[in-house]
Design a protein around this motif. Structure first.
Motif, PDB file in Angstrom:
ATOM      1  N   LYS A 189       9.520 -12.879  -2.077  1.00  0.00           N
ATOM      2  CA  LYS A 189       9.106 -13.876  -2.528  1.00  0.00           C
ATOM      3  C   LYS A 189      10.368 -14.998  -1.856  1.00  0.00           C
ATOM      4  O   LYS A 189      10.809 -14.969  -0.976  1.00  0.00           O
ATOM      5  CB  LYS A 189       8.838 -14.202  -3.722  1.00  0.00           C
ATOM      6  CG  LYS A 189       7.987 -12.922  -3.633  1.00  0.00           C
ATOM      7  CD  LYS A 189       7.791 -13.132  -5.586  1.00  0.00           C
ATOM      8  CE  LYS A 189       5.906 -12.008  -5.281  1.00  0.00           C
ATOM      9  NZ  LYS A 189       4.566 -13.041  -5.688  1.00  0.00           N
ATOM     10  N   GLU A 190      10.661 -16.327  -2.562  1.00  0.00           N
ATOM     11  CA  GLU A 190      11.909 -17.437  -2.558  1.00  0.00           C
ATOM     12  C   GLU A 190      13.243 -16.797  -2.172  1.00  0.00           C
ATOM     13  O   GLU A 190      13.876 -17.244  -1.310  1.00  0.00           O
ATOM     14  CB  GLU A 190      11.663 -18.156  -3.539  1.00  0.00           C
ATOM     15  CG  GLU A 190      10.197 -19.126  -3.488  1.00  0.00           C
ATOM     16  CD  GLU A 190       9.364 -18.667  -3.777  1.00  0.00           C
ATOM     17  OE1 GLU A 190       8.705 -17.377  -3.943  1.00  0.00           O
ATOM     18  OE2 GLU A 190       8.070 -19.568  -4.547  1.00  0.00           O
ATOM     19  N   ASP A 236       4.989 -13.349 -11.014  1.00  0.00           N
ATOM     20  CA  ASP A 236       5.896 -14.184 -11.339  1.00  0.00           C
ATOM     21  C   ASP A 236       6.640 -14.600 -12.337  1.00  0.00           C
ATOM     22  O   ASP A 236       7.639 -14.548 -12.926  1.00  0.00           O
ATOM     23  CB  ASP A 236       4.867 -15.498 -11.108  1.00  0.00           C
ATOM     24  CG  ASP A 236       4.900 -15.800  -9.240  1.00  0.00           C
ATOM     25  OD1 ASP A 236       4.873 -14.630  -9.240  1.00  0.00           O
ATOM     26  OD2 ASP A 236       3.665 -16.867  -8.725  1.00  0.00           O
ATOM     27  N   ASN A 242       7.936 -23.781   1.939  1.00  0.00           N
ATOM     28  CA  ASN A 242       8.819 -22.786   1.555  1.00  0.00           C
ATOM     29  C   ASN A 242       7.317 -22.022   0.680  1.00  0.00           C
ATOM     30  O   ASN A 242       7.378 -21.357   0.050  1.00  0.00           O
ATOM     31  CB  ASN A 242      10.007 -22.487   1.230  1.00  0.00           C
ATOM     32  CG  ASN A 242       9.817 -20.576   0.998  1.00  0.00           C
ATOM     33  OD1 ASN A 242       9.316 -19.556   1.215  1.00  0.00           O
ATOM     34  ND2 ASN A 242      10.839 -20.083  -0.022  1.00  0.00           N
ATOM     35  N   GLN A 293      -1.363 -12.237  -0.450  1.00  0.00           N
ATOM     36  CA  GLN A 293      -1.996 -13.585  -0.006  1.00  0.00           C
ATOM     37  C   GLN A 293      -2.504 -13.541   0.917  1.00  0.00           C
ATOM     38  O   GLN A 293      -3.100 -14.312   2.179  1.00  0.00           O
ATOM     39  CB  GLN A 293      -0.785 -14.288   0.142  1.00  0.00           C
ATOM     40  CG  GLN A 293      -0.183 -15.195  -1.221  1.00  0.00           C
ATOM     41  CD  GLN A 293       1.122 -15.526  -1.281  1.00  0.00           C
ATOM     42  OE1 GLN A 293       1.443 -15.976  -0.052  1.00  0.00           O
ATOM     43  NE2 GLN A 293       1.312 -16.564  -2.431  1.00  0.00           N
ATOM     44  N   LYS A 336       9.326 -27.347  -6.604  1.00  0.00           N
ATOM     45  CA  LYS A 336       8.291 -26.330  -5.723  1.00  0.00           C
ATOM     46  C   LYS A 336       7.388 -26.224  -6.088  1.00  0.00           C
ATOM     47  O   LYS A 336       6.234 -26.498  -5.765  1.00  0.00           O
ATOM     48  CB  LYS A 336       8.892 -24.479  -5.537  1.00  0.00           C
ATOM     49  CG  LYS A 336       8.189 -23.825  -4.525  1.00  0.00           C
ATOM     50  CD  LYS A 336       9.142 -22.156  -3.744  1.00  0.00           C
ATOM     51  CE  LYS A 336       7.752 -21.758  -2.540  1.00  0.00           C
ATOM     52  NZ  LYS A 336       7.174 -21.274  -2.945  1.00  0.00           N
ATOM     53  N   ARG A 393       9.620 -14.315   5.155  1.00  0.00           N
ATOM     54  CA  ARG A 393       9.369 -13.284   4.031  1.00  0.00           C
ATOM     55  C   ARG A 393       7.990 -13.190   5.537  1.00  0.00           C
ATOM     56  O   ARG A 393       7.451 -13.576   6.455  1.00  0.00           O
ATOM     57  CB  ARG A 393       8.098 -14.234   3.338  1.00  0.00           C
ATOM     58  CG  ARG A 393       9.527 -15.068   2.614  1.00  0.00           C
ATOM     59  CD  ARG A 393       9.004 -16.099   1.402  1.00  0.00           C
ATOM     60  NE  ARG A 393       7.599 -15.796   0.531  1.00  0.00           N
ATOM     61  CZ  ARG A 393       7.364 -16.689  -0.531  1.00  0.00           C
ATOM     62  NH1 ARG A 393       7.297 -18.136   0.057  1.00  0.00           N
ATOM     63  NH2 ARG A 393       6.471 -15.925  -0.887  1.00  0.00           N
ATOM     64  N   LYS A 425      -0.039 -24.295  -8.807  1.00  0.00           N
ATOM     65  CA  LYS A 425      -0.144 -24.710  -7.971  1.00  0.00           C
ATOM     66  C   LYS A 425      -0.858 -23.421  -6.845  1.00  0.00           C
ATOM     67  O   LYS A 425      -1.652 -23.708  -5.611  1.00  0.00           O
ATOM     68  CB  LYS A 425       0.695 -23.718  -7.621  1.00  0.00           C
ATOM     69  CG  LYS A 425       1.388 -23.545  -6.115  1.00  0.00           C
ATOM     70  CD  LYS A 425       2.511 -22.144  -5.913  1.00  0.00           C
ATOM     71  CE  LYS A 425       2.363 -21.090  -6.807  1.00  0.00           C
ATOM     72  NZ  LYS A 425       2.617 -20.045  -5.876  1.00  0.00           N
ATOM     73  N   GLY A 483       4.124 -20.223   0.155  1.00  0.00           N
ATOM     74  CA  GLY A 483       3.111 -19.160   0.840  1.00  0.00           C
ATOM     75  C   GLY A 483       1.769 -19.079   0.968  1.00  0.00           C
ATOM     76  O   GLY A 483       0.949 -18.936   1.119  1.00  0.00           O
ATOM     77  N   ARG A 541      14.335 -11.734  -5.429  1.00  0.00           N
ATOM     78  CA  ARG A 541      14.059 -11.710  -6.359  1.00  0.00           C
ATOM     79  C   ARG A 541      14.769 -10.420  -7.559  1.00  0.00           C
ATOM     80  O   ARG A 541      15.067 -10.430  -8.509  1.00  0.00           O
ATOM     81  CB  ARG A 541      12.971 -12.142  -7.516  1.00  0.00           C
ATOM     82  CG  ARG A 541      12.827 -13.112  -7.067  1.00  0.00           C
ATOM     83  CD  ARG A 541      11.293 -14.242  -7.159  1.00  0.00           C
ATOM     84  NE  ARG A 541      10.794 -15.070  -7.544  1.00  0.00           N
ATOM     85  CZ  ARG A 541       9.487 -16.022  -7.549  1.00  0.00           C
ATOM     86  NH1 ARG A 541       9.026 -15.326  -8.040  1.00  0.00           N
ATOM     87  NH2 ARG A 541       9.410 -16.718  -7.227  1.00  0.00           N
ATOM     88  N   HIS A 548      12.635 -21.995  -7.033  1.00  0.00           N
ATOM     89  CA  HIS A 548      12.583 -22.529  -9.040  1.00  0.00           C
ATOM     90  C   HIS A 548      12.318 -21.210  -9.759  1.00  0.00           C
ATOM     91  O   HIS A 548      13.021 -22.190 -10.990  1.00  0.00           O
ATOM     92  CB  HIS A 548      10.479 -22.804  -8.636  1.00  0.00           C
ATOM     93  CG  HIS A 548      10.055 -21.837  -7.927  1.00  0.00           C
ATOM     94  ND1 HIS A 548       8.413 -22.182  -8.655  1.00  0.00           N
ATOM     95  CD2 HIS A 548       9.499 -20.813  -6.551  1.00  0.00           C
ATOM     96  CE1 HIS A 548       8.225 -21.405  -7.912  1.00  0.00           C
ATOM     97  NE2 HIS A 548       8.474 -20.896  -7.204  1.00  0.00           N
ATOM     98  N   ARG A 549      12.094 -19.824  -9.712  1.00  0.00           N
ATOM     99  CA  ARG A 549      11.876 -19.509 -10.893  1.00  0.00           C
ATOM    100  C   ARG A 549      12.993 -19.008 -11.491  1.00  0.00           C
ATOM    101  O   ARG A 549      13.090 -18.963 -12.936  1.00  0.00           O
ATOM    102  CB  ARG A 549      11.175 -17.837 -10.873  1.00  0.00           C
ATOM    103  CG  ARG A 549       9.303 -18.959 -10.211  1.00  0.00           C
ATOM    104  CD  ARG A 549       8.578 -17.493 -10.498  1.00  0.00           C
ATOM    105  NE  ARG A 549       6.770 -18.086  -9.743  1.00  0.00           N
ATOM    106  CZ  ARG A 549       6.434 -19.420 -10.440  1.00  0.00           C
ATOM    107  NH1 ARG A 549       7.196 -19.553 -11.775  1.00  0.00           N
ATOM    108  NH2 ARG A 549       5.702 -19.551  -9.984  1.00  0.00           N
TER     109      ARG A 549
HETATM  110  C1  LIG Z   1       6.450 -16.593  -4.959  1.00  0.00           C
HETATM  111  C2  LIG Z   1       5.535 -17.197  -5.135  1.00  0.00           C
HETATM  112  O1  LIG Z   1       5.706 -18.485  -4.066  1.00  0.00           O
HETATM  113  P1  LIG Z   1       4.574 -18.383  -2.977  1.00  0.00           P
HETATM  114  O2  LIG Z   1       3.197 -19.128  -3.071  1.00  0.00           O
HETATM  115  O3  LIG Z   1       5.706 -19.398  -2.147  1.00  0.00           O
HETATM  116  O4  LIG Z   1       4.628 -17.001  -3.225  1.00  0.00           O
HETATM  117  C3  LIG Z   1       6.471 -18.346  -6.540  1.00  0.00           C
HETATM  118  O5  LIG Z   1       5.745 -19.490  -7.055  1.00  0.00           O
HETATM  119  O6  LIG Z   1       7.005 -17.507  -7.386  1.00  0.00           O
END
Ligand SMILES: C=C(OP(=O)(O)O)C(=O)O
Ligand SMILES: O=C(O)C1=C[C@@H](OP(=O)(O)O)[C@@H](O)[C@H](O)C1
Length: 445
Positions: free
Chosen positions: A357-358, A328, A94, A178, A430, A126, A22, A96, A361, A402-403
Motif C-alpha cells: 500500500k502507501e 485500511d 499515489n 482494485q 491523500k 505498488r 475516497k 490506487g 504498512r 496518511h493512515r
Molecule cells: C490503500 C489505500 O489507498 P489506495 O486507494 O491508493 O490503494 C488507502 O487509502 O489506505
C-alpha cells in the motif's frame, strides 16, 4: 520536516461529520464519465486522490464543473467507452483508486492512442502486474516502461481492432481487489460479453461490493456466478442517475470510533451500518475489544466500556482476528492494542497486502509501535502487538502514509501523560486533509 506534537489526554467526546468516501468518489466520477447523461456527484471528497482522478478525466476530455468548495462535480458523460486519438500523459499521484481502474478503462479505448500513466515514486512500487498481464493476455497492449509488473505504463490502443467475440479474463485476486474493480467497471461498455475468473482467493472483498453497488446506481447489472470468484457482464450502457451522493468515508470514520472507544463517547455522522463500505465492519472488531457500539440512520457511535475499565484498568481487551476484509481500518486495531492490559497480545491476521500500500504498512506499523514501547512481531502476513507497561514518547515516522499519521494520533489518548509527535502530518491530504482539525474537536473534551 513539519511535525505536530499532540499532548496526552485520555478524553474524547463529541460528534464528527465524516467527509465523503475516497472509494465512492473515484468510482462515481469514473462511472459518470463513462455514462450517458450528466451526473451531479455531491459530497465529493476533497483530497489528493480525488484531485488526481479529476485531473485525469480532464486530460481525457471529460467535461465537468466542480463547485467552489470542491465537494460537488457536475460530470458530462462520454456515453460509453473512451474514443480518444492522440497521445496522453496521466500523472495519478499515489491514488490506487484512480490508477488501477483507469488501466482497464484506457486499455479498451476505441481510438488510435497512446497513454502514458505514472505517479509518485511509491505508485511505481505498488504492483499492477496481475492486472496488466490479464489484459495483455486477451489482446490489450500495455507495456511496462521501467520494471516488469510496475508502473509507469504505456497503453496503446487502435481504432476498431477489438473483436466482438466474448472475452474471458483470468486474474489473480490475492494482491489487490482494485484489479477486479478495474475490469468490472469497464466490462459493460467494451461491446461484448466479459467473463472474469479469479484464479486465487480475493483480498479486501467488500470493495467489490462497493464497485457492484456503484455500477448498479448507473443501471448496470453484473451476474455473479460465484461470489468473489466468477462474474459475467453483458454489454450494457451506464445510464446516469442524474444525482449521486457520496457517503461519508468509513475508513476515515474508524479513527474517531476508536477514539470514542478509548476516550469516552464519539459519534460519526454521514455514514451508517447500511453502507456498502466494508470498513463499517471495523465496529465489530472494536466490539470484540470491549467497546460499546450503537448506530442508527446516518450515524455510528462508539463508547468506552467503563465496566471493563473498572475491572482491568484499561478500556479495551486484546483480540486475535483475521482482518483481511477491512485492510485500511484494520491498522487502527494495532493501535487499539496499546490500550489493552500490559502484556496482553493482539494479533491481526491475513494482512499480507498491507505491504503493497502507501508504504509497507506491516514494517511501518511494527517500527513505530516499537518506538512507542510495544513489543511487536512482524509476521509475513500478520502482526502481533503486546501492550506495554508504559508508553514511550516518540517522533512517529509516517512514511508518506496518511493512515500512519491518523492511526498514531490516537496514541495521544493515553492517560500516562505521554505526548506523541507526528512527522509530516499533512500526508493525511491523500484522503482526509482536515483530519487534525477534526481530531482536535474531540480530543481532550
Ligand atoms: C490503500 C489505500 O489507498 P489506495 O486507494 O491508493 O490503494 C488507502 O487509502 O489506505
Ligand atoms: O477499491 C478501493 O476503493 C480500495 C481497495 C483496497 O485496496 P486493496 O484491494 O488493494 O486491498 C483499499 O485498501 C483501498 O484503500 C481502497
Amino acid at each position: 520536516m513539519e511535525k505536530l506534537t499532540l499532548k496526552s489526554s485520555p478524553l474524547a467526546h463529541g460528534t464528527i461529520t465524516i467527509p465523503g468516501s475516497k472509494s465512492l468518489s473515484n468510482r462515481l466520477l469514473l462511472l459518470s464519465a463513462l455514462a450517458k447523461g450528466t451526473t451531479k456527484v455531491t459530497n465529493l471528497l476533497k483530497s489528493d486522490d480525488v484531485y488526481w482522478m479529476l485531473k485525469a478525466l480532464e486530460t481525457l476530455g471529460i467535461k465537468y464543473q466542480v463547485n467552489e468548495s470542491q465537494d460537488q462535480a457536475l460530470v458530462e458523460g462520454n456515453g460509453g467507452i473512451f474514443t480518444l486519438d492522440g497521445k496522453y500523459d496521466l500523472f495519478l499521484g499515489n491514488a490506487g483508486t484512480a490508477f488501477r481502474p483507469l488501466i482497464a478503462a484506457l486499455a479498451f479505448n476505441r481510438g488510435d492512442a497512446e497513454f502514458t500513466i505514472h505517479g509518485e515514486p511509491r505508485m511505481h512500487e505498488r504492483p499492477v502486474g496481475d492486472l496488466v498481464d490479464a489484459l495483455n493476455a486477451i489482446g490489450c497492449e500495455i507495456e511496462y516502461l521501467n520494471e516488469k509488473g510496475y508502473a509507469p505504463l504505456r497503453i496503446v490502443t487502435k481504432k476498431d481492432n477489438k473483436s466482438l467475440d466474448p472475452i474471458s479474463i483470468n486474474i489473480p485476486g490475492n494482491i489487490s481487489s482494485q484489479f477486479l474493480t478495474s475490469i468490472l467497471m469497464v466490462a459493460p461498455v467494451i461491446g461484448t460479453q466479459v467473463t472474469i475468473n479469479l484464479t486465487s482467493e480475493l483480498v479486501s472483498k467488500p470493495y467489490i461490493d462497493i464497485t457492484l453497488n456503484c455500477m448498479q446506481k448507473f443501471n448496470v447489472e453484473v451476474e455473479q456466478l460465484e461470489a468473489y470468484k466468477k462474474y459475467v457482464i453483458k454489454p450494457q450502457s451506464y445510464l446516469s442517475p442524474e444525482k449521486v451522493i457520496v457517503e461519508g468515508d468509513a475508513s476515515s470514520a474508524s479513527y474517531f470510533l476508536l477514539a470514542g472507544a478509548i476516550g469516552g463517547d464519539v459519534t460519526v455522522q454521514g455514514i451508517d451500518m447500511t453502507s456498502t463500505q466494508g470498513d463499517k465492519n471495523f465496529v465489530y472488531a472494536l466490539e470484540a475489544m470491549g467497546a460499546k457500539i450503537s448506530f442508527g440512520e446516518g450515524f455510528i457511535r462508539a463508547q468506552k466500556n467503563t465496566e471493563l475499565e473498572q475491572q482491568t484498568g484499561y478500556p479495551l481487551k486484546a483480540v486475535d482476528l483475521n482482518l483481511n476484509h477491512i485492510p485500511d481500518a484494520a491498522m487502527g486495531i494495532a493501535i487499539a492494542a496499546l490500550f489493552c492490559p500490559p502484556g496482553s497480545k493482539t494479533i491481526i491476521r491475513d494482512i499480507y497486502n498491507w505491504r503493497v500500500k502507501e508504504t509497507d504498512r506491516l514494517a511501518a506499523m511494527a517500527n513505530e509501535l516499537k518506538a512507542v514501547g510495544a513489543q511487536v512481531v512482524e509476521g509475513e502476513d500478520y502482526l502481533e502487538v503486546v501492550a506495554p507497561e508504559k508508553l514511550k514518547a516518540a517522533e512517529i515516522k509516517t512514511y508518506n502514509d496518511h493512515r500512519m499519521a491518523m492511526c498514531f494520533s490516537l496514541v495521544s489518548l493515553n492517560k500516562q501523560g505521554v505526548e506523541v509527535t507526528i512527522l509530516d502530518p499533512k500526508c493525511t491530504s491523500k484522503t482526509f486533509p482536515t483530519y487534525f482539525t477534526e481530531f482536535n474537536k474531540i480530543h481532550g473534551k
